[in-house]
Design an enzyme around this catalytic site. Structure first.
Site, PDB file in Angstrom:
ATOM      1  N   GLU A 355       0.948  -1.158  -0.154  1.00 32.41           N
ATOM      2  CA  GLU A 355      -0.085   0.041  -0.142  1.00 32.41           C
ATOM      3  C   GLU A 355       0.854   1.192   0.044  1.00 32.41           C
ATOM      4  O   GLU A 355       0.491   2.301  -0.559  1.00 32.41           O
ATOM      5  CB  GLU A 355      -0.922  -0.004   1.285  1.00 32.41           C
ATOM      6  CG  GLU A 355      -2.001   0.889   1.124  1.00 32.41           C
ATOM      7  CD  GLU A 355      -3.334   0.841   2.281  1.00 32.41           C
ATOM      8  OE1 GLU A 355      -4.273   0.294   1.696  1.00 32.41           O
ATOM      9  OE2 GLU A 355      -2.969   1.303   3.339  1.00 32.41           O
ATOM     10  N   HIS A 386       6.631 -26.897   3.396  1.00 35.09           N
ATOM     11  CA  HIS A 386       6.032 -27.918   2.700  1.00 35.09           C
ATOM     12  C   HIS A 386       4.535 -27.342   2.107  1.00 35.09           C
ATOM     13  O   HIS A 386       3.829 -28.175   1.499  1.00 35.09           O
ATOM     14  CB  HIS A 386       5.179 -28.850   3.906  1.00 35.09           C
ATOM     15  CG  HIS A 386       6.266 -29.547   4.741  1.00 35.09           C
ATOM     16  ND1 HIS A 386       6.685 -30.661   4.373  1.00 35.09           N
ATOM     17  CD2 HIS A 386       6.977 -28.963   5.823  1.00 35.09           C
ATOM     18  CE1 HIS A 386       7.549 -31.146   5.166  1.00 35.09           C
ATOM     19  NE2 HIS A 386       7.704 -30.220   6.229  1.00 35.09           N
ATOM     20  N   LYS A 514     -13.765   1.612  -4.079  1.00 33.68           N
ATOM     21  CA  LYS A 514     -15.024   2.097  -2.902  1.00 33.68           C
ATOM     22  C   LYS A 514     -15.787   2.989  -3.703  1.00 33.68           C
ATOM     23  O   LYS A 514     -17.029   2.775  -3.432  1.00 33.68           O
ATOM     24  CB  LYS A 514     -14.127   2.744  -1.717  1.00 33.68           C
ATOM     25  CG  LYS A 514     -13.380   1.958  -1.066  1.00 33.68           C
ATOM     26  CD  LYS A 514     -13.104   2.596   0.437  1.00 33.68           C
ATOM     27  CE  LYS A 514     -12.092   3.706   0.411  1.00 33.68           C
ATOM     28  NZ  LYS A 514     -11.482   4.408   1.784  1.00 33.68           N
TER      29      LYS A 514
END
Length: 549
Positions: A355, A386, A514
């Site tokens: 960000e 793994h 937004k």
């Protein structure tokens, strides 16, 4: 801060030429040439942290040329500008002073002609008094019972930082149960509310403006749930506190503004855990441990602001990152903590880095022609071994990695920690030096097998190595050392943004989605078909409406 395109500097041109000389040099060769490489390419901090950057594809000449880049782009001036309260976040006309929140020396830090330290200390003192009342049990809920559970409602920096730190410092936690709600998906708060009692739960609503959609949606649902049992609106004041600056909205919600904890516009969300946003941390581990967290960060702040670039740990890590991102074409960096308590550390700095430096426009307002922020990801070891280490070891992409581990564990069970650390040490060795064809064939001979009969397998067991890593070994993960480690990464991010000529402390990239969501939300209220978007978005919305009917 100066606005210098780094690619136009003589240092960048010299680095490009140097890269042409270095691109085929291996880490194995660098170690073979210099038996003293570790001591030359590692450093300690306060005898609490060892940073080993020797397993990188760098030489002393590489670092010298990278330091030249830092000088030519005036990194020193940028650091001074931030610490002095200059408004370096120019797109929002704000100073950037998370360092003031942990300024334990109390030296004045001035913004717009005003020393901010008295207000910082006043909020700290207010948080101390409030937290002591909650932790001691003297603060009672509406039925006279003490608080047992705390629910932090926030998103982004109001969630990731406090959640990461409270998890990392679980060995220091008190009796209070901590919960974090961030996602506007109702499932998140619904699952938390199943496990708490309205009579003994405190909600912290973390939103500077008290208008953040996700946070306020969750806060209103929490209040509705609470009032379904408590009944009277006046009881809200005993069970809700606000981390905000909007006193009017806080009061209208039903929260006593005496229990509103303020912070300032010079505190960026992803750098806010040091502020009132850290109240959940204080409630989890106590005020004294929070002060230790601040003190550790302050110690790193002093190191960053006073140490010459040649020995400055955040600067060194930042420069090495620029080297890989811009010259080797590495697109990602992995953060791999070998400590289960640190399981949210990579997620926290995924936001912190991406960000901050995920920008394609420079400080002059022009599109860049070089790489800025990398993709950050990671999981705790040994789980990652793994899962995705296969690609790091034998894939076609370079993934520089930071390995982080404590020498001392909080849970000394049997030989668990020795096994964990044996993997920590082994992975960086394996990534750096690999395994040659000759070694693979010799291993078969040692097993009494003829490598010639296993030729179909041998190539798959060869490891090229030459995969770069940093190792950060902490003496122990304490509030102080964690504070220093977080600040190390914060200043690394700032350094890269300063050199790469971007604005690290705004985040306009989160706004467009937004805006469009606010436009789409009213369209979802009824069942009528939508045709106001592109065919894909229309199709998705209309199928959603058909399926929910």
């Amino acid at each position: 801060m100066k606005n210098i395109n780094p690619t136009q500097t003589s240092a960048w041109q010299a680095l490009q030429k140097h890269f042409d000389e270095m691109k085929d040099v291996t880490i194995s060769e660098l170690f073979a040439k210099d038996s003293d490489r570790f001591s030359k390419f590692s450093a300690t901090f306060d005898d609490l942290m060892l940073v080993d950057f020797s397993k990188n594809r760098i030489t002393e000449e590489t670092l010298a040329k990278l330091q030249d880049l830092a000088k030519e782009t005036d990194l020193a001036g940028a650091i001074k500008s931030m610490f002095s309260g200059e408004k370096i976040n120019r797109t929002e006309d704000r100073a950037v002073l998370h360092v003031a929140l942990r300024n334990r020396s109390n030296t004045p830090i001035v913004v717009d002609g005003k020393d901010v330290m008295p207000e910082v200390n006043a909020v700290l003192e207010k948080m101390k008094t409030f937290s002591e009342a909650i932790i001691s049990g003297s603060w009672k809920g509406y039925t006279g019972k003490p608080i047992t559970d705390v629910v932090n409602i926030g998103i982004g920096g109001s969630d990731l930082g406090p959640f990461m730190v409270t998890e990392a410092l679980r060995p220091y936690k008190n009796h209070l149960n901590m919960h974090f709600v961030s996602n506007v998906d109702g499932t998140h708060i619904a699952e938390v509310l199943k496990n708490v009692n309205p009579e003994t739960t405190l909600f912290l609503v973390a939103s500077k403006t008290f208008t953040t959609q996700e946070t306020m949606t969750n806060a209103h649902s929490a209040r509705d749930w609470f009032l379904a049992t408590a009944g009277d609106d006046k009881h809200v004041a005993k069970h809700f506190a606000a981390l905000s600056t909007n006193a009017k909205a806080v009061g209208e919600f039903g929260i006593d503004t005496a229990n509103m904890f303020e912070f300032w516009d010079w505190v960026g969300g992803r750098y806010s855990l040091w502020s009132a946003i850290g109240l959940s941390i204080i409630l989890s581990v106590g005020f004294d441990n929070f002060v230790e967290l601040l003190s550790g960060a302050h110690a790193m702040d002093k190191h960053f602001s006073t140490t010459p670039a040649e020995k400055n740990l955040p600067v060194l890590l930042a420069l090495i990152g620029i080297w890989y991102n811009n010259f080797f074409g590495a697109e990602t960096e992995a953060i791999l903590p070998y400590d289960q308590y640190m399981h949210r550390f990579a997620a926290y700095f995924q936001q912190g880095n991406m960000e901050s430096n995920g920008k394609y426009v420079d400080r002059n307002g022009h599109a860049v022609d070089y790489q800025t922020g990398p993709i950050i990801w990671g999981e705790p070891g040994t789980n990652g071994q793994h899962a995705f280490y296969q690609l790091i070891h034998q894939g076609t992409k370079m993934v520089p990695c930071d390995f982080i581990a404590p020498a001392i564990t909080h849970n000394p069970l049997s030989d668990h920690h020795q096994k964990l650390l044996s993997n920590f040490f082994a992975q960086t060795e394996a990534l750096a030096f690999g395994k040659s064809r000759e070694v693979v064939e010799q291993e078969y001979r040692d097993q009494g097998k003829d490598p010639a009969t296993l030729e179909h397998v041998v190539p798959f067991k060869v490891f090229e190595g030459n995969r770069p890593t940093n190792s950060i070994l902490l003496r122990e993960i304490t509030p102080f050392s964690l504070g220093a480690l977080i600040a190390l990464y914060e200043h690394k991010i700032f350094t890269q943004g300063a050199i790469l000529n971007i604005f690290t402390f705004d985040q306009w990239g989160v706004e467009l989605g937004k805006q469009l969501a606010n436009r789409i939300l009213p369209e979802l209220k009824d069942g009528s078909e939508v045709s106001s978007h592109d065919s894909s978005t229309n199709g998705l919305i209309n199928r959603y409406k058909a399926w929910r009917a």
